[in-house]
Motif scaffolding. Structure first.
Motif, PDB file in Angstrom:
ATOM      1  N   ARG A 130       0.839  -1.192   0.000  1.00 26.81           N
ATOM      2  CA  ARG A 130       0.000   0.000   0.000  1.00 26.81           C
ATOM      3  C   ARG A 130       0.875   1.243   0.000  1.00 26.81           C
ATOM      4  N   ASP A 163       0.131   7.055   2.908  1.00 26.47           N
ATOM      5  CA  ASP A 163      -0.707   8.237   2.751  1.00 26.47           C
ATOM      6  C   ASP A 163      -1.244   8.667   4.109  1.00 26.47           C
ATOM      7  N   SER A 201      -3.834   7.909   5.583  1.00 21.82           N
ATOM      8  CA  SER A 201      -4.562   6.872   6.325  1.00 21.82           C
ATOM      9  C   SER A 201      -3.630   5.949   7.112  1.00 21.82           C
ATOM     10  N   ASN A 202      -2.334   5.923   6.768  1.00 20.38           N
ATOM     11  CA  ASN A 202      -1.442   4.960   7.419  1.00 20.38           C
ATOM     12  C   ASN A 202      -0.089   5.545   7.824  1.00 20.38           C
ATOM     13  N   LEU A 259      -6.118  16.543   9.675  1.00 21.02           N
ATOM     14  CA  LEU A 259      -6.988  15.398   9.412  1.00 21.02           C
ATOM     15  C   LEU A 259      -8.395  15.614   9.968  1.00 21.02           C
ATOM     16  N   SER A 292     -12.031  15.885   7.819  1.00 12.54           N
ATOM     17  CA  SER A 292     -13.021  14.827   8.078  1.00 12.54           C
ATOM     18  C   SER A 292     -14.360  15.392   8.521  1.00 12.54           C
TER      19      SER A 292
END
Length: 206
Positions: free
Chosen positions: A9, A12, A14-15, A201, A205
């Protein structure tokens, strides 16, 4: 029998926290937080930190085995060196070594590099502290050279791998800016920057 599921993966938003934690685990004496954050989005990193580090390209890949992160690897390109890429933060979690994952991740990264139409993939490493990785580089076909252009407190080697049919051009001890990276990583308050990323973030969101 449980089948092993291996995934790759791109690093980004998300990780990236997993990636930072893994990098610190694999390289406890080396800092890569800002390099990892910058790879997500150059413009976002500059907006948050007001620092523009001189790279043309930077991308990291995470290796997952049965949905657990086990490895990290990346590619970057230095300005004025358009025909080559460098390998960055390549490593496997200690708990998952000696299972062939390092070789698989390295070959995955090499395939990524070959798709970017450049002639050479290079890396620099501590020959003594990273000797197991060095053996893998040599097995895959990298050619090593001793690097002495900067005053470093370890045995630095630069390894090069040709990515096409042309004759490999070695690094030949040119200036590589290895010490400049350390200065970059020590230039800011990491806790403050990470909090700013958390705030960012939350803002996107909502």
């Amino acid at each position: 029998m449980i089948k092993t599921k291996i995934e790759y993966r791109k690093l980004d938003l998300s990780n990236y926290k997993e990636a930072i934690s893994l990098q610190k685990s694999i390289f406890p004496l080396e800092e890569g937080t800002f390099n990892i954050l910058q790879s997500i989005d150059f413009n976002l990193f500059k907006e948050i930190t007001n620092i523009d580090y001189d790279l043309k390209f930077l991308e990291y890949y995470l290796m997952y085995v049965n949905d657990k992160i086990v490895g990290i690897s990346g590619l970057y390109q230095i300005s004025n060196f358009n025909n080559e890429l460098w390998l960055g933060w390549f490593g496997i979690d200690k708990k998952y070594r000696n299972n062939g994952y390092g070789e698989r991740l390295l070959k995955y990264t090499i395939d990524k590099a070959k798709g970017m139409n450049v002639a050479v993939l290079r890396l620099y490493t501590d020959y003594n502290d990273n000797f197991n990785a060095v053996k893998l580089y040599e097995k895959i076909g990298f050619t090593g050279e001793k690097y002495t252009n900067e005053p470093l407190d370890y045995d630095c080697r630069i390894y090069s791998l040709p990515l096409n049919e042309k004759k490999l051009e070695l690094w030949n001890n040119r200036y590589a800016g290895v010490k400049g990276y350390d200065e970059f990583e020590n230039s800011l308050n990491k806790e403050k920057v990470l909090k700013q990323y958390d705030m960012y973030l939350k803002s996107i969101s909502n």
